[in-house]
Design a protein around this motif. Sequence first.
Motif, PDB file in Angstrom:
ATOM      1  N   VAL A   1     -15.561  -7.364  20.938  1.00 19.48           N
ATOM      2  CA  VAL A   1     -15.504  -8.171  19.712  1.00 19.48           C
ATOM      3  C   VAL A   1     -14.095  -8.709  19.492  1.00 19.48           C
ATOM      4  CG1 VAL A   1     -17.363  -6.830  18.665  1.00 19.48           C
ATOM      5  CG2 VAL A   1     -15.003  -6.186  18.216  1.00 19.48           C
ATOM      6  N   GLY A   2     -13.997  -9.669  18.604  1.00 19.90           N
ATOM      7  CA  GLY A   2     -12.710 -10.271  18.276  1.00 19.90           C
ATOM      8  C   GLY A   2     -12.904 -11.686  17.784  1.00 19.90           C
ATOM      9  N   GLU A   3     -11.807 -12.343  17.429  1.00 21.18           N
ATOM     10  CA  GLU A   3     -11.887 -13.718  16.946  1.00 21.18           C
ATOM     11  C   GLU A   3     -12.257 -14.665  18.096  1.00 21.18           C
ATOM     12  OE1 GLU A   3      -8.247 -14.729  14.970  1.00 21.18           O
ATOM     13  OE2 GLU A   3      -8.975 -13.912  13.075  1.00 21.18           O
ATOM     14  N   PRO A   4     -12.685 -15.879  17.768  1.00 21.92           N
ATOM     15  CA  PRO A   4     -13.012 -16.843  18.827  1.00 21.92           C
ATOM     16  C   PRO A   4     -11.790 -17.178  19.686  1.00 21.92           C
ATOM     17  CG  PRO A   4     -13.884 -17.569  16.701  1.00 21.92           C
ATOM     18  CD  PRO A   4     -12.975 -16.406  16.416  1.00 21.92           C
ATOM     19  N   ASN A   5     -12.081 -17.448  20.956  1.00 25.00           N
ATOM     20  CA  ASN A   5     -11.078 -17.973  21.884  1.00 25.00           C
ATOM     21  C   ASN A   5      -9.921 -17.013  22.174  1.00 25.00           C
ATOM     22  OD1 ASN A   5     -10.715 -20.187  23.568  1.00 25.00           O
ATOM     23  ND2 ASN A   5      -9.089 -21.035  22.279  1.00 25.00           N
ATOM     24  N   VAL A   6     -10.195 -15.698  22.099  1.00 28.80           N
ATOM     25  CA  VAL A   6      -9.153 -14.727  22.462  1.00 28.80           C
ATOM     26  C   VAL A   6      -9.363 -14.201  23.878  1.00 28.80           C
ATOM     27  CG1 VAL A   6      -8.695 -14.039  20.087  1.00 28.80           C
ATOM     28  CG2 VAL A   6     -10.431 -12.800  21.411  1.00 28.80           C
ATOM     29  N   GLY A   7     -10.483 -14.614  24.527  1.00 31.91           N
ATOM     30  CA  GLY A   7     -10.702 -14.226  25.923  1.00 31.91           C
ATOM     31  C   GLY A   7     -11.799 -13.194  26.133  1.00 31.91           C
ATOM     32  N   LYS A   8     -12.732 -13.068  25.190  1.00 30.51           N
ATOM     33  CA  LYS A   8     -13.801 -12.068  25.330  1.00 30.51           C
ATOM     34  C   LYS A   8     -14.666 -12.363  26.554  1.00 30.51           C
ATOM     35  CE  LYS A   8     -15.526 -12.648  21.204  1.00 30.51           C
ATOM     36  NZ  LYS A   8     -14.569 -13.713  20.802  1.00 30.51           N
ATOM     37  N   SER A   9     -15.061 -13.622  26.699  1.00 26.84           N
ATOM     38  CA  SER A   9     -15.895 -13.999  27.844  1.00 26.84           C
ATOM     39  C   SER A   9     -15.124 -13.877  29.152  1.00 26.84           C
ATOM     40  CB  SER A   9     -16.415 -15.431  27.670  1.00 26.84           C
ATOM     41  OG  SER A   9     -17.245 -15.527  26.517  1.00 26.84           O
ATOM     42  N   THR A  10     -13.842 -14.207  29.115  1.00 29.16           N
ATOM     43  CA  THR A  10     -13.008 -14.060  30.313  1.00 29.16           C
ATOM     44  C   THR A  10     -12.903 -12.593  30.712  1.00 29.16           C
ATOM     45  OG1 THR A  10     -11.709 -15.973  29.601  1.00 29.16           O
ATOM     46  CG2 THR A  10     -10.761 -14.610  31.323  1.00 29.16           C
ATOM     47  N   LEU A  11     -12.776 -11.720  29.714  1.00 29.70           N
ATOM     48  CA  LEU A  11     -12.706 -10.278  29.993  1.00 29.70           C
ATOM     49  C   LEU A  11     -14.013  -9.795  30.602  1.00 29.70           C
ATOM     50  CD1 LEU A  11     -11.392  -7.501  29.873  1.00 29.70           C
ATOM     51  CD2 LEU A  11     -12.142  -7.311  27.492  1.00 29.70           C
ATOM     52  N   LEU A  12     -15.144 -10.232  30.050  1.00 34.62           N
ATOM     53  CA  LEU A  12     -16.444  -9.836  30.596  1.00 34.62           C
ATOM     54  C   LEU A  12     -16.553 -10.274  32.053  1.00 34.62           C
ATOM     55  CD1 LEU A  12     -19.278  -8.612  30.179  1.00 34.62           C
ATOM     56  CD2 LEU A  12     -20.045 -10.874  29.450  1.00 34.62           C
ATOM     57  N   ASN A  13     -16.142 -11.495  32.334  1.00 35.13           N
ATOM     58  CA  ASN A  13     -16.179 -11.997  33.709  1.00 35.13           C
ATOM     59  C   ASN A  13     -15.267 -11.182  34.633  1.00 35.13           C
ATOM     60  OD1 ASN A  13     -17.994 -14.014  33.043  1.00 35.13           O
ATOM     61  ND2 ASN A  13     -16.405 -15.558  32.698  1.00 35.13           N
ATOM     62  N   ALA A  14     -14.092 -10.785  34.109  1.00 37.54           N
ATOM     63  CA  ALA A  14     -13.141  -9.995  34.901  1.00 37.54           C
ATOM     64  C   ALA A  14     -13.700  -8.603  35.194  1.00 37.54           C
ATOM     65  CB  ALA A  14     -11.810  -9.885  34.162  1.00 37.54           C
ATOM     66  N   LEU A  15     -14.365  -8.006  34.201  1.00 32.01           N
ATOM     67  CA  LEU A  15     -14.966  -6.683  34.387  1.00 32.01           C
ATOM     68  C   LEU A  15     -16.078  -6.728  35.428  1.00 32.01           C
ATOM     69  CD1 LEU A  15     -15.134  -5.523  30.655  1.00 32.01           C
ATOM     70  CD2 LEU A  15     -13.927  -4.303  32.475  1.00 32.01           C
ATOM     71  N   LEU A  16     -16.912  -7.763  35.335  1.00 36.23           N
ATOM     72  CA  LEU A  16     -18.063  -7.884  36.231  1.00 36.23           C
ATOM     73  C   LEU A  16     -17.698  -8.520  37.562  1.00 36.23           C
ATOM     74  CD1 LEU A  16     -20.633  -9.155  33.573  1.00 36.23           C
ATOM     75  CD2 LEU A  16     -20.416  -6.826  34.461  1.00 36.23           C
ATOM     76  N   ASN A  17     -16.483  -9.100  37.616  1.00 31.19           N
ATOM     77  CA  ASN A  17     -16.001  -9.786  38.817  1.00 31.19           C
ATOM     78  C   ASN A  17     -16.911 -10.952  39.206  1.00 31.19           C
ATOM     79  OD1 ASN A  17     -13.967 -10.050  40.722  1.00 31.19           O
ATOM     80  ND2 ASN A  17     -15.112  -8.922  42.286  1.00 31.19           N
ATOM     81  N   GLU A  18     -17.426 -11.650  38.197  1.00 27.82           N
ATOM     82  CA  GLU A  18     -18.236 -12.843  38.424  1.00 27.82           C
ATOM     83  C   GLU A  18     -18.214 -13.710  37.166  1.00 27.82           C
ATOM     84  OE1 GLU A  18     -22.612 -12.515  38.044  1.00 27.82           O
ATOM     85  OE2 GLU A  18     -22.291 -10.353  38.182  1.00 27.82           O
ATOM     86  N   GLU A  19     -18.589 -14.991  37.322  1.00 24.69           N
ATOM     87  CA  GLU A  19     -18.607 -15.908  36.187  1.00 24.69           C
ATOM     88  C   GLU A  19     -19.926 -15.761  35.441  1.00 24.69           C
ATOM     89  OE1 GLU A  19     -15.981 -17.860  35.240  1.00 24.69           O
ATOM     90  OE2 GLU A  19     -14.980 -16.682  36.781  1.00 24.69           O
TER      91      GLU A  19
END
Length: 462
Positions: free
Chosen positions: A227-245
């Motif tokens: 969770v967090g405010e918009p555009n802080v990188g939540k989706s980028t973090l999810l992609n980094a954890l899963l190692n995929e887009e």
Amino acid sequence: MIPHDSIVALATPSGAGAIAVIRISGEDAIIIGNSVFRSIKNKNLLQQKTHTLHLGHIIDDTKTLDEVLVSIFKGPNSYTGENTIEISCHGSTYIQQQIIQLLLRKGCRMANAGEFTLRAFLNGKLDLSQAEAVADLISSDNEASHQIAMQQMRGGFSNEIAKLREELLNFASLIELELDFAEEDVEFADRTQFHELLNRIEFVLKRLIDSFAVGNVIKNGIPVAIVGEPNVGKSTLLNALLNEERAIVSEIAGTTRDTIEDELVIGGIGFRFIDTAGIRETEDVVESIGIRKTFEKIEQAQVVVFLFDSSEFKVSGLKLKVELEKIKNQFPLKPLVIIGNKADKLEENEIQNLKAEIPEILLISAKEKLGVEDLKNQLLSFVNTGALRNNETIVTNTRHYDSLLKALDEIQKVKFGLETNLSSDLMALDIKEALYQFGMITGQVTNDELLGNIFANFCIGK
């Protein structure tokens, strides 16, 4: 009543493959198998030893359906405790269907879901908790859930419960004997030893009950809300954890308008990551629905990851602390991981200031994948895996958990009765109820409705 008819089902997953296994179990399983099998060496399956393999063909009258390998398992030395044969054929769906239809014409019937394992239970090859562990083993998708299912299937949990039940049953017999000689006012059960037994049973039950908190999340996966405010990188973090887009990444705030979920195994433990819509004030109706769902997902999560843009801390630090306090106050019992993203943009003095302001902060760069492994290690630290390393019994089944709670309640009633000199006949009632709950776990006490509910969740062929 134990059924004796012969059942058949595909034991491997449906669909085409290299090999398929068709299983038959029942009194006439080998007779039926022999009626459709022609050995390349003219062997009669009825005359072969148990646990042997035989190469030949499945024949429908004069038509050869396939070249197969037949395994023979004679009861009671088989999985079900009955005569069983397994036909390993080529994995064509046409061949599978033709062989099964032939066996149905020869006297088999299609097995119900879980009927092979049900027969193993009815024939005493498995107790009920071991049978349930078979389903858990099939569905296990990480090392930890596999380890727990294997330990339970081998009887670790059953043996622990059976030992407690046996000891309690011995004392129950002595209490009942006292009731038969009530007029003589004699005591056959040593009260001191009985009190020690009750303390030991209470200790074991509490340990097993406590293990459910760990076992349940290991079995079902640990939900983690990002969770967090918009555009802080939540989706980028999810992609980094899963190692995929997996999630859409955009500079436009509010891109993620719904929750996105995916799973990752860390250190043998399954985690379900939930990328949520950004939390902010908005008049966008669709985005507002996403934000409301975010708080619903936090409610459901076991762990909350709060992500913020560390490069904006100077400007929005006060607002950030307010948001953090809000989440802490609203969800005080949930582990909270505070992450400062985009740490690659910080100077050293800014990093030190952040750590001074928020000592528990974890600094990462999701885009550059820096600090992601530290986050994984921190998430793993929330799971008590000590019990797994020590091979202790862990309860994962809600039905077992419920029976353990009820058994503990009855044991505590017996303890209270013993300490207050309650009459033996009243204590005997509570002991019987505790024994009943133990029996419900292992299947020594059962009913058709319970068995139906349990085995209905199995796959056909198992």
